[in-house]
Scaffold this motif. Structure first.
Motif, PDB file in Angstrom:
ATOM      1  N   PHE A  28      48.951  38.995  40.749  1.00  0.00           N
ATOM      2  CA  PHE A  28      49.121  37.557  40.511  1.00  0.00           C
ATOM      3  C   PHE A  28      47.913  36.792  41.060  1.00  0.00           C
ATOM      4  O   PHE A  28      47.391  35.886  40.416  1.00  0.00           O
ATOM      5  N   GLU A  29      47.458  37.175  42.244  1.00  0.00           N
ATOM      6  CA  GLU A  29      46.291  36.516  42.831  1.00  0.00           C
ATOM      7  C   GLU A  29      45.061  36.712  41.944  1.00  0.00           C
ATOM      8  O   GLU A  29      44.293  35.778  41.715  1.00  0.00           O
ATOM      9  N   LEU A  30      44.892  37.937  41.417  1.00  0.00           N
ATOM     10  CA  LEU A  30      43.755  38.203  40.533  1.00  0.00           C
ATOM     11  C   LEU A  30      43.842  37.347  39.270  1.00  0.00           C
ATOM     12  O   LEU A  30      42.847  36.749  38.854  1.00  0.00           O
ATOM     13  N   LEU A  31      45.029  37.271  38.669  1.00  0.00           N
ATOM     14  CA  LEU A  31      45.194  36.456  37.461  1.00  0.00           C
ATOM     15  C   LEU A  31      44.865  34.995  37.722  1.00  0.00           C
ATOM     16  O   LEU A  31      44.210  34.345  36.906  1.00  0.00           O
ATOM     17  N   THR A  32      45.313  34.450  38.855  1.00  0.00           N
ATOM     18  CA  THR A  32      45.028  33.041  39.140  1.00  0.00           C
ATOM     19  C   THR A  32      43.533  32.803  39.335  1.00  0.00           C
ATOM     20  O   THR A  32      43.007  31.766  38.918  1.00  0.00           O
ATOM     21  N   MET A  33      42.844  33.764  39.942  1.00  0.00           N
ATOM     22  CA  MET A  33      41.396  33.611  40.119  1.00  0.00           C
ATOM     23  C   MET A  33      40.672  33.698  38.779  1.00  0.00           C
ATOM     24  O   MET A  33      39.728  32.940  38.520  1.00  0.00           O
ATOM     25  N   ILE A  34      41.121  34.610  37.893  1.00  0.00           N
ATOM     26  CA  ILE A  34      40.489  34.747  36.575  1.00  0.00           C
ATOM     27  C   ILE A  34      40.711  33.484  35.757  1.00  0.00           C
ATOM     28  O   ILE A  34      39.776  32.926  35.174  1.00  0.00           O
ATOM     29  N   ILE A  35      41.960  33.023  35.687  1.00  0.00           N
ATOM     30  CA  ILE A  35      42.285  31.870  34.845  1.00  0.00           C
ATOM     31  C   ILE A  35      41.649  30.588  35.371  1.00  0.00           C
ATOM     32  O   ILE A  35      41.134  29.777  34.614  1.00  0.00           O
ATOM     33  N   SER A  36      41.663  30.411  36.705  1.00  0.00           N
ATOM     34  CA  SER A  36      41.095  29.187  37.278  1.00  0.00           C
ATOM     35  C   SER A  36      39.571  29.241  37.368  1.00  0.00           C
ATOM     36  O   SER A  36      38.924  28.219  37.572  1.00  0.00           O
ATOM     37  N   LYS A  37      39.003  30.448  37.248  1.00  0.00           N
ATOM     38  CA  LYS A  37      37.559  30.657  37.421  1.00  0.00           C
ATOM     39  C   LYS A  37      37.098  30.166  38.787  1.00  0.00           C
ATOM     40  O   LYS A  37      36.025  29.605  38.948  1.00  0.00           O
ATOM     41  N   ASP A  38      37.969  30.385  39.781  1.00  0.00           N
ATOM     42  CA  ASP A  38      37.701  29.929  41.146  1.00  0.00           C
ATOM     43  C   ASP A  38      38.082  31.037  42.121  1.00  0.00           C
ATOM     44  O   ASP A  38      39.250  31.307  42.346  1.00  0.00           O
ATOM     45  N   LYS A  39      37.073  31.701  42.681  1.00  0.00           N
ATOM     46  CA  LYS A  39      37.330  32.798  43.614  1.00  0.00           C
ATOM     47  C   LYS A  39      37.836  32.302  44.968  1.00  0.00           C
ATOM     48  O   LYS A  39      38.332  33.068  45.767  1.00  0.00           O
ATOM     49  N   SER A  40      37.708  31.017  45.220  1.00  0.00           N
ATOM     50  CA  SER A  40      38.134  30.481  46.521  1.00  0.00           C
ATOM     51  C   SER A  40      39.523  29.850  46.436  1.00  0.00           C
ATOM     52  O   SER A  40      39.899  29.061  47.297  1.00  0.00           O
ATOM     53  N   ILE A  41      40.309  30.208  45.421  1.00  0.00           N
ATOM     54  CA  ILE A  41      41.627  29.601  45.224  1.00  0.00           C
ATOM     55  C   ILE A  41      42.637  30.068  46.280  1.00  0.00           C
ATOM     56  O   ILE A  41      43.665  29.445  46.483  1.00  0.00           O
ATOM     57  N   LEU A  42      42.339  31.151  46.973  1.00  0.00           N
ATOM     58  CA  LEU A  42      43.266  31.669  47.984  1.00  0.00           C
ATOM     59  C   LEU A  42      43.008  31.035  49.340  1.00  0.00           C
ATOM     60  O   LEU A  42      41.879  30.732  49.692  1.00  0.00           O
ATOM     61  N   GLU A  43      44.095  30.830  50.083  1.00  0.00           N
ATOM     62  CA  GLU A  43      43.956  30.370  51.466  1.00  0.00           C
ATOM     63  C   GLU A  43      44.629  31.394  52.365  1.00  0.00           C
ATOM     64  O   GLU A  43      45.632  32.008  51.993  1.00  0.00           O
ATOM     65  N   GLU A  44      44.056  31.602  53.516  1.00  0.00           N
ATOM     66  CA  GLU A  44      44.577  32.613  54.426  1.00  0.00           C
ATOM     67  C   GLU A  44      45.788  32.109  55.200  1.00  0.00           C
ATOM     68  O   GLU A  44      45.877  30.936  55.549  1.00  0.00           O
ATOM     69  N   PHE A  45      46.715  33.008  55.463  1.00  0.00           N
ATOM     70  CA  PHE A  45      47.846  32.771  56.350  1.00  0.00           C
ATOM     71  C   PHE A  45      48.364  34.127  56.790  1.00  0.00           C
ATOM     72  O   PHE A  45      47.973  35.158  56.252  1.00  0.00           O
ATOM     73  N   ASN A  46      49.223  34.160  57.776  1.00  0.00           N
ATOM     74  CA  ASN A  46      49.721  35.424  58.285  1.00  0.00           C
ATOM     75  C   ASN A  46      51.220  35.536  58.031  1.00  0.00           C
ATOM     76  O   ASN A  46      52.012  34.808  58.609  1.00  0.00           O
ATOM     77  N   ALA A  47      51.580  36.448  57.159  1.00  0.00           N
ATOM     78  CA  ALA A  47      52.991  36.760  56.916  1.00  0.00           C
ATOM     79  C   ALA A  47      53.145  38.273  56.940  1.00  0.00           C
ATOM     80  O   ALA A  47      53.759  38.869  56.079  1.00  0.00           O
ATOM     81  N   ALA A  48      52.538  38.904  57.925  1.00  0.00           N
ATOM     82  CA  ALA A  48      52.576  40.358  58.021  1.00  0.00           C
ATOM     83  C   ALA A  48      53.903  40.828  58.588  1.00  0.00           C
ATOM     84  O   ALA A  48      54.365  40.318  59.614  1.00  0.00           O
ATOM     85  N   ASP A  49      54.517  41.770  57.888  1.00  0.00           N
ATOM     86  CA  ASP A  49      55.765  42.393  58.349  1.00  0.00           C
ATOM     87  C   ASP A  49      56.861  41.382  58.655  1.00  0.00           C
ATOM     88  O   ASP A  49      57.526  41.469  59.680  1.00  0.00           O
ATOM     89  N   GLN A  50      57.047  40.405  57.788  1.00  0.00           N
ATOM     90  CA  GLN A  50      58.075  39.392  57.998  1.00  0.00           C
ATOM     91  C   GLN A  50      59.170  39.512  56.951  1.00  0.00           C
ATOM     92  O   GLN A  50      58.894  39.578  55.760  1.00  0.00           O
ATOM     93  N   ALA A  51      60.400  39.550  57.427  1.00  0.00           N
ATOM     94  CA  ALA A  51      61.547  39.524  56.522  1.00  0.00           C
ATOM     95  C   ALA A  51      61.935  38.064  56.296  1.00  0.00           C
ATOM     96  O   ALA A  51      61.841  37.240  57.205  1.00  0.00           O
ATOM     97  N   CYS A  52      62.359  37.746  55.080  1.00  0.00           N
ATOM     98  CA  CYS A  52      62.738  36.368  54.788  1.00  0.00           C
ATOM     99  C   CYS A  52      63.720  36.332  53.620  1.00  0.00           C
ATOM    100  O   CYS A  52      64.069  37.353  53.051  1.00  0.00           O
ATOM    101  N   THR A  53      64.148  35.144  53.291  1.00  0.00           N
ATOM    102  CA  THR A  53      65.019  34.933  52.131  1.00  0.00           C
ATOM    103  C   THR A  53      64.164  34.452  50.962  1.00  0.00           C
ATOM    104  O   THR A  53      63.019  34.045  51.149  1.00  0.00           O
TER     105      THR A  53
END
Length: 94
Positions: A28-53
């Motif tokens: 999904f991230e790759l598709l958004t970068m291809i379609i938007s033609k913007d490699k900087s569309i992602l922002e970093e955050f930490n959700a490592a090993d987190q359970a959620c709803t």
């Protein structure tokens, strides 16, 4: 799916020959970068090993989605119990 095949599907969709292209996580991230033609569309955050709803939008119609075959009890549990595993370090800014 190879990158060449992704561009063929996108070109067919642009030409009006609608074909679904489903991306999960990095896909999904790759598709958004291809379609938007913007490699900087992602922002970093930490959700490592987190359970959620899952947070479903009220009155969401699941027909035609990956959730359409889920029993109603499971859909409810997904929104009330921490059954979803997240292991992400970046997300789209949209």
């Amino acid at each position: 799916m190879r990158l060449k095949a992704i561009f063929k599907v996108l070109a067919k969709n642009d030409a009006g020959d609608h074909f679904p292209l489903y991306g999960i996580c990095l896909g999904f991230e790759l598709l958004t970068m291809i379609i938007s033609k913007d490699k900087s569309i992602l922002e970093e955050f930490n959700a490592a090993d987190q359970a959620c709803t899952l947070q479903f939008i009220r009155n969401t119609n699941v027909e035609g989605t990956v959730f359409q075959r889920f029993p109603p009890e499971l859909l409810k549990k997904l929104s009330t119990d921490c059954l979803v595993m997240q292991n992400d370090h970046a997300s789209c800014k949209i």
